[in-house]
Design a protein around this motif. Sequence first.
Motif, PDB file in Angstrom:
ATOM      1  N   ALA A  17       0.859  -1.200   0.000  1.00  0.00           N
ATOM      2  CA  ALA A  17       0.000   0.000   0.000  1.00  0.00           C
ATOM      3  C   ALA A  17       0.882   1.233   0.000  1.00  0.00           C
ATOM      4  O   ALA A  17       1.829   1.319   0.795  1.00  0.00           O
ATOM      5  N   GLY A  18       0.592   2.171  -0.863  1.00  0.00           N
ATOM      6  CA  GLY A  18       1.357   3.419  -0.827  1.00  0.00           C
ATOM      7  C   GLY A  18       2.590   3.392  -1.695  1.00  0.00           C
ATOM      8  O   GLY A  18       3.234   4.424  -1.868  1.00  0.00           O
ATOM      9  N   TYR A  45      -5.708  -1.088  -2.621  1.00  0.00           N
ATOM     10  CA  TYR A  45      -4.399  -0.529  -2.975  1.00  0.00           C
ATOM     11  C   TYR A  45      -4.262  -0.334  -4.499  1.00  0.00           C
ATOM     12  O   TYR A  45      -3.295   0.280  -4.952  1.00  0.00           O
ATOM     13  N   SER A 183       1.803  -0.501   9.255  1.00  0.00           N
ATOM     14  CA  SER A 183       2.627   0.641   9.679  1.00  0.00           C
ATOM     15  C   SER A 183       3.604   0.190  10.770  1.00  0.00           C
ATOM     16  O   SER A 183       3.698   0.824  11.828  1.00  0.00           O
ATOM     17  N   ARG A 187       4.914   4.449   9.977  1.00  0.00           N
ATOM     18  CA  ARG A 187       5.003   5.272   8.755  1.00  0.00           C
ATOM     19  C   ARG A 187       6.257   6.121   8.771  1.00  0.00           C
ATOM     20  O   ARG A 187       6.220   7.300   8.406  1.00  0.00           O
ATOM     21  N   ARG A 225       6.633  -1.213   4.402  1.00  0.00           N
ATOM     22  CA  ARG A 225       6.544  -0.764   3.006  1.00  0.00           C
ATOM     23  C   ARG A 225       7.784   0.036   2.655  1.00  0.00           C
ATOM     24  O   ARG A 225       8.237   0.866   3.452  1.00  0.00           O
TER      25      ARG A 225
END
Length: 270
Positions: A17-18, A45, A183, A187, A225
Amino acid sequence: MKLADGNDIPPVGLGVAGIPVDLTTSATLAAINAGYRLIDTAVIYHNEAEVGAALAKTNVPRDDLFIATKVWPDRYGYDAVNASFRESMTRLGLDRLDLYMLHWPAPMLDKYVESWRALIDLQRDGWVTSIGVSNFFPAQLQRLADETGVMPVVNQIELHPYSQRLDEQAFHAKNNIATQCWSPLGRSRCLDDPVINAIATKHVRTPAQVVLRWHFEAGRIAIPRSKSPDRIQQNFDIFGFALDADDRSQIAALNKGLDGQLGPDPEIAR
Ligand SMILES: NC(=O)c1ccc[n+]([C@@H]2O[C@H](COP(=O)([O-])OP(=O)(O)OC[C@H]3O[C@@H](n4cnc5c(N)ncnc54)[C@H](OP(=O)(O)O)[C@@H]3O)[C@@H](O)[C@H]2O)c1
């Protein structure tokens, strides 16, 4: 790690995701080449097809990989979940999934039990190896078990040093549910923390490696991530050192409980 259903799950995976869509295939391949076997995606996503493109390119055998995706609440309900599942499998190019999850409980819809029954049947019919949920609180997990007789084997929740989710971890431990952390680096906010940085300096490691080692030693699955091949590799290189009791107590003291959460409130997200 062993799940309650007897299946294995890797303790570290790539969360996609992201990651910009045009970098998702290369990031997934970088992760697989660095040794990752778990890839975590979701319909929302919008990059299942890009993960599928990486799976089509890699030489790593399918059975060595662990692919997870999730159904979004707008497709909750028995038939709609089945349809969403088939669409995900087409995008991923797979005929069997390793882990399928309900993405959020979305209690205002009151459809998560019916949707869970769809996952139970997908597992019974051999389409999915393990079934789990994401962002569920203990009472919602218990309701699934009470009404269907099947407890999820994984609950993927926001968990990092600033929000350590101790109540949820205790419920998971009691009910043999693996805690998967989204996360996991907060993050990246936790990576600037002076406590984490001091521990990293002491072990000659990076702050991300310290946080990911902290998850691993506690028996939690982390899915950091990154779009950067170097950081993807760095985040997997956590097996050659160990935290000590002083490190663990310093990280424990960073917990702000639910005040430390960065993502949406699971009671209202959908
Ligand atoms: N189930 C859910 O509801 C839910 C919700 C949110 C996320 N997730 C899953 O959890 C995964 C991870 O969560 P997340 O993306 O929110 O946060 P995260 O993994 O905690 O942090 C990602 C951030 O950290 C940076 N980063 C990664 N490794 C680093 C390193 N070694 N050094 C410095 N910076 C580093 C990344 O930047 P670069 O890319 O520039 O490296 C990115 O900005 C997602 O991809 C998704 O799969 C699930």
